[in-house]
Motif scaffolding. Structure first.
Motif, short mmCIF file in Angstrom:
data_model
loop_
_atom_site.label_atom_id
_atom_site.label_comp_id
_atom_site.label_asym_id
_atom_site.label_seq_id
_atom_site.Cartn_x
_atom_site.Cartn_y
_atom_site.Cartn_z
N ALA A 79 -127.43 106.78 44.98
CA ALA A 79 -128.06 107.86 44.21
C ALA A 79 -129.38 108.29 44.85
CB ALA A 79 -128.31 107.41 42.77
N TYR A 84 -129.49 111.87 40.51
CA TYR A 84 -128.19 112.18 41.09
C TYR A 84 -127.23 111.07 40.68
CZ TYR A 84 -124.99 114.47 44.32
OH TYR A 84 -123.95 115.18 44.85
N SER A 103 -128.22 102.79 36.47
CA SER A 103 -126.83 103.14 36.13
C SER A 103 -126.63 103.36 34.64
CB SER A 103 -125.88 102.05 36.61
OG SER A 103 -124.55 102.36 36.26
N ILE A 135 -124.45 108.11 41.14
CA ILE A 135 -124.21 107.06 42.13
C ILE A 135 -122.90 107.43 42.82
CG2 ILE A 135 -123.83 104.59 42.48
CD1 ILE A 135 -125.40 104.11 39.88
N ASP A 136 -123.02 107.98 44.01
CA ASP A 136 -121.92 108.68 44.68
C ASP A 136 -121.56 107.96 45.98
OD1 ASP A 136 -120.08 110.57 45.54
OD2 ASP A 136 -121.62 111.91 46.34
#
Length: 666
Positions: A594, A529, A468, A531-532
């Motif tokens: 992610a 990618y 992160s 963190i969705d």
């Protein structure tokens, strides 16, 4: 040819038919494999691709009749990529080949002219492209592909010492002579039948036994790779795993729970395709519409535009519309004949999060339903929740074209859009009579706990703080975390100052924060990618009026550094000849948000296939490559060189432990 079927007629497909369970019969077929790959999604096909290039005999099973997972049978045929990685074209070789073949097929990479991605396309074409890639790899590497579509694993035979999968029993289902074709019924109607040994009204069953290919050269005769969407093999093999939310700790400081909470995984989605038309189309309200209507929303004011939502994942656009801008987003307006694939958080996402409706059964629930008993496995999913996800998707389509309320934004936001039709039929984009995707897009499954490792005696895991970019100087962390936990967090992020923070020589607030992700000495792949999150809802059912997302679930969301895939994250406890790919590697709940998109899935599949091939050749188990870390392991270095030399990177450029500036990879 595309066909329109009324929503009322579609609801008849959601009525389950009964199946009677019977004891297993003798296998109809025995197949020898060097590598058995379970799951034909992107991770599974990438593992097969590399294994075939290495000259192995590969058995690949897939529950649907399309290869490709996310980009085919699950309908999410829009490549989720980070702009920096895309600009540098820094991907595994097979993923680059996939992108090149998409471009060659359409003479452009983005035939849908969508705005969420540089590449949106038709799901059925993805299956065709991937199948041909595997056949080409088979020929080039002189391997052998044994492909079993419409096939599920039902049982495993494990050695007496509990360390080796000796064989696997599978069921391949095909329509009976007088039954409707495959993909007539939805998954919720067929899943119990598919996992049942007995022939039924709709399906004939071929019982297959997969066993190692005999070899006089190799004591480690085969490897099994779990590339399923939910971690089916790790559940069947009963290796330790996590499910849902991990408790707050210095490793997972943004967690929404102080304890493990297994029922909240990310939402799942049945995608569908809709076509823009010149004239208004008849729109028939599903009988269950009013149950789900209170849930639907554009979510944010800057997204509250139908054309923006339609073109978000538009997968086919024969005519370019005019340039348009809404909410700061540029897109081309829809034109008649355009086809959109729908995948929307406050739309066809279905987000259960309680013990009454969770989709993926916990170990306790599997035991309670008899699925861990011999012959009892049925996929490990709650059928009723699958069915509700299907209903929710059909209701969402009706809301898009006929609804006039918005659950989050209030009145005067949503307007009917009757000039559209729901696409159904075997030759439609989703390839189903009912029009929904063959299998739901499942963002998070069971996640293994790796073996004991240096610094992680409880089992290796990739955590939130490993990737992160979050600013942990935020007042929330200082006020919320216990002092000891906060000091541990700051020490873990402090790099060279860690010892000074732990001993109290430097205060946590003044400690420097590293500006990179964790560097893993056993990295076998890469990903990047955000963190969705698509969080679960607080109450059951998810569509209940006034329901809210689970509090704090989006706290960990945000940007991530480019990250690595550690081999230790792919090696489960207990079973020595099992490797894990896809979304079931050893990540935390937040990190998994992610570690789940297209290029990552391909990269971890590459790693699984390459590691299995290397282990076969070297006559070793994968854990033997990492069990002495942090000591250097010569064979691990050989493996990494094989990956790099073959065009499968294990690290991003200019991201070594000595480089503190990763700005080029934002």
């Amino acid at each position: 040819m595309k066909r329109l079927i009324s929503i009322t007629l579609l609801t008849t497909f959601l009525t389950p038919y009964s199946v009677t369970a019977t004891p297993p019969r003798n296998p109809d077929q025995t197949v020898n494999c060097e590598i058995l790959i379970v799951g034909g999604g992107l991770s599974g096909v990438a593992a097969a691709y590399e294994s075939l290039l290495a000259g192995n005999t590969v058995c690949l099973t897939e529950i649907t009749d399309w290869l490709g997972g996310q980009i085919s049978s699950q309908g999410t045929s829009a490549l989720d990529e980070r702009p920096t990685q895309r600009a540098k074209q820094f991907y595994a070789r097979g993923y680059l080949e996939l992108r090149n073949r998409i471009q060659k097929k359409y003479q452009k990479l983005n035939p849908g002219d969508c705005w969420v991605s540089d590449s949106c396309f038709l799901p059925g074409d993805a299956h065709d492209i991937i199948y041909q890639m595997l056949k080409d790899a088979e020929k080039q590497g002189k391997g052998k592909l044994n492909l079993f579509l419409n096939t599920v694993i039902k049982d495993l035979q494990i050695s007496e010492n509990g360390k080796i999968i000796n064989s696997a029993i599978a069921i391949q289902y095909q329509p009976t002579k007088n039954s409707p074709p495959l993909n007539t019924f939805t998954l919720s109607q067929t899943i119990d039948d598919a996992y049942n040994y007995q022939n039924s009204t709709n399906f004939n069953k071929n019982i297959i036994r997969f066993i190692p290919k005999k070899s006089t050269q190799n004591n480690h005769q085969w490897y099994v790779i779990d590339a399923t969407e939910t971690g089916e093999i790790i559940a069947l093999a009963d290796v330790p795993y996590r499910l849902g939310i991990d408790p707050i700790s210095y490793l997972e400081p943004s967690s929404s729970s102080s304890t493990n909470y297994s029922y909240c995984t990310q939402g799942f989605t049945y995608t569908f395709a809709m076509e823009a038309t010149r004239e208004p189309q008849p729109q028939i309200m599903p009988p269950f519409y009013n149950q789900y209507a209170p849930y639907f929303s554009y979510e944010l004011s800057r997204l509250a535009n139908f054309d923006l939502v339609f073109t978000y994942r538009r997968i086919w656009s024969p005519e370019t519309g005019k340039n348009t801008k809404f909410g700061g987003i540029n897109f081309t307006s829809p034109t008649p004949g355009d086809i959109s694939m729908q995948n929307w958080t406050w739309g066809n996402d279905y987000r259960p999060g309680t013990a009454q409706d969770n989709l993926i059964y916990t170990r306790q629930q599997l035991n309670a339903t008899g699925q861990l008993q011999p012959g009892g496995w049925k996929g490990g999913l709650r059928t009723r929740t699958l069915r509700k996800g299907e209903e929710n998707a059909l209701a969402y389509y009706y809301w898009l074209v006929s609804g006039n309320t918005d659950s989050q934004l209030g009145a005067n936001v949503k307007k009917p859009q009757p000039n559209h039709r729901f696409l159904t039929g075997i030759n439609s984009p989703m390839g189903t009579v009912h029009g929904l995707s063959k299998y739901p897009y499942i963002r998070e499954g069971r996640r293994i706990i790796g073996r004991r490792s240096w610094g992680q005696p409880q089992g290796f895991t990739i955590w939130e703080i490993d990737i992160s970019r979050r600013n942990y100087n935020d007042e929330y962390y200082r006020q919320t975390l216990p002092k000891k936990t906060y000091r541990q967090l700051k020490a873990a992020l402090a790099g060279l100052e860690a010892v000074s923070v732990i001993t109290g020589q430097v205060s946590p607030e003044k400690a420097m924060k590293r500006s990179r992700s964790t560097i893993f000495p056993d990295s076998v792949g890469i990903g990047h990618y955000a963190i969705d999150f698509h969080p679960c809802m607080e109450n059951s059912p998810p569509e209940a009026p006034g329901n809210k997302e689970r509090a704090g679930e989006r706290r960990g969301a945000g940007q991530a550094y480019p990250f690595q895939i550690a081999l230790r994250a792919m090696i489960p406890q207990k079973i020595d000849n099992l490797l894990v790919g896809g979304k079931s590697i050893a990540t935390s709940h937040i990190a998994a948000a992610a570690y789940r998109v297209h290029s990552f899935e391909w990269s971890v599949g590459v790693a699984a296939g390459t590691v299995a091939s290397f282990a076969l050749k070297e006559n070793i188990f994968p854990y033997q490559l990492v069990d002495d870390l942090p000591r250097s392991e010569p064979k691990l270095q050989v493996l990494k060189r094989i990956l790099e030399k073959s065009g499968n990177p294990t690290a991003f450029p200019d991201t070594s432990i000595f480089n503190q500036n990763w700005q080029d990879w934002k």
